[in-house]
Design a protein around this motif. Structure first.
Motif, PDB file in Angstrom:
ATOM      1  N   ALA A  65       0.826  -1.218   0.000  1.00 60.51           N
ATOM      2  CA  ALA A  65       0.000   0.000   0.000  1.00 60.51           C
ATOM      3  C   ALA A  65       0.855   1.261   0.000  1.00 60.51           C
ATOM      4  N   ASN A  66       1.990   1.199   0.676  1.00 54.53           N
ATOM      5  CA  ASN A  66       2.851   2.372   0.760  1.00 54.53           C
ATOM      6  C   ASN A  66       3.789   2.525  -0.430  1.00 54.53           C
ATOM      7  N   GLN A 107      -9.260   3.040  -8.181  1.00 52.38           N
ATOM      8  CA  GLN A 107      -9.739   3.590  -6.912  1.00 52.38           C
ATOM      9  C   GLN A 107      -8.985   2.897  -5.780  1.00 52.38           C
ATOM     10  N   ALA A 108      -8.907   3.569  -4.642  1.00 55.49           N
ATOM     11  CA  ALA A 108      -8.153   3.023  -3.517  1.00 55.49           C
ATOM     12  C   ALA A 108      -8.710   1.677  -3.052  1.00 55.49           C
ATOM     13  N   GLY A 109     -10.027   1.520  -3.037  1.00 53.89           N
ATOM     14  CA  GLY A 109     -10.633   0.258  -2.604  1.00 53.89           C
ATOM     15  C   GLY A 109     -10.281  -0.897  -3.518  1.00 53.89           C
ATOM     16  N   THR A 110     -10.291  -0.624  -4.809  1.00 51.90           N
ATOM     17  CA  THR A 110      -9.930  -1.654  -5.779  1.00 51.90           C
ATOM     18  C   THR A 110      -8.461  -2.030  -5.634  1.00 51.90           C
ATOM     19  N   ALA A 139      -4.908  -0.402   4.171  1.00 53.22           N
ATOM     20  CA  ALA A 139      -4.353  -0.164   2.837  1.00 53.22           C
ATOM     21  C   ALA A 139      -5.042   1.022   2.179  1.00 53.22           C
ATOM     22  N   VAL A 140      -6.364   1.089   2.283  1.00 47.87           N
ATOM     23  CA  VAL A 140      -7.105   2.207   1.692  1.00 47.87           C
ATOM     24  C   VAL A 140      -6.669   3.522   2.333  1.00 47.87           C
ATOM     25  N   SER A 154      -4.141   8.609   1.997  1.00 45.02           N
ATOM     26  CA  SER A 154      -3.255   9.556   2.680  1.00 45.02           C
ATOM     27  C   SER A 154      -2.107   9.976   1.770  1.00 45.02           C
ATOM     28  N   ARG A 155      -1.577   9.039   1.024  1.00 45.54           N
ATOM     29  CA  ARG A 155      -0.513   9.373   0.087  1.00 45.54           C
ATOM     30  C   ARG A 155      -1.040  10.238  -1.048  1.00 45.54           C
TER      31      ARG A 155
END
Length: 143
Positions: free
Chosen positions: A51-52, A65-68, A123-124, A129-130
């Protein structure tokens, strides 16, 4: 004479009790729990690292999208997930040796599913945040 004999026996027993205690026997449940905790940390680290380090360009274009992305990250950590399920199963078999194996396996999968939701949320949050340019939220920032 009896008093001297009793005193000598008492002294001998007292001195014998002052020695080192016998070494502690390893408990299989403690070792299995430690292995399970390590596997959980590996799984969480896999998700957090992915995620990072995900490329944010795909989010700016609207293709992702972040969720995907979080779902894809979870799928990408399938090996760590499988290892964690095996360790949870091992702990379950020690705690409930008479339980049917299929029940132990089902409980292990459900246990990992429960933390998987939290990992997906982390992760989302890390991705979003990034995207907005801030660091991931921490307990210190929440105060």
């Amino acid at each position: 004479m009896n008093r001297k004999l009793l005193g000598a026996v008492a002294l001998t027993l007292a001195l014998a009790a002052c020695g080192k205690p016998p070494p502690r026997a390893d408990v299989p449940g403690q070792d299995a729990r430690a292995a399970m905790d390590k596997a959980a940390a590996v799984y969480a680290e896999c998700v957090d690292t992915a995620a990072n380090s995900i490329d944010l360009a795909q989010f700016k274009s609207g293709d992702m999208q972040a969720g995907t992305a979080a779902s894809q990250i979870i799928k990408g950590c399938a090996d760590a997930r499988t290892a964690l399920i095996a360790k949870v199963y091992d702990v379950r078999r020690i705690g409930y040796p008479k339980e049917e194996e299929r029940v132990s396996h089902s409980v292990a999968e459900q246990s990992v599913d429960a933390i998987e939701g939290e990992l997906r949320e982390r992760a989302v949050v890390a991705i979003v945040s990034r995207q907005v340019g801030s660091a991931a939220p921490t307990a210190e920032k929440a105060k």
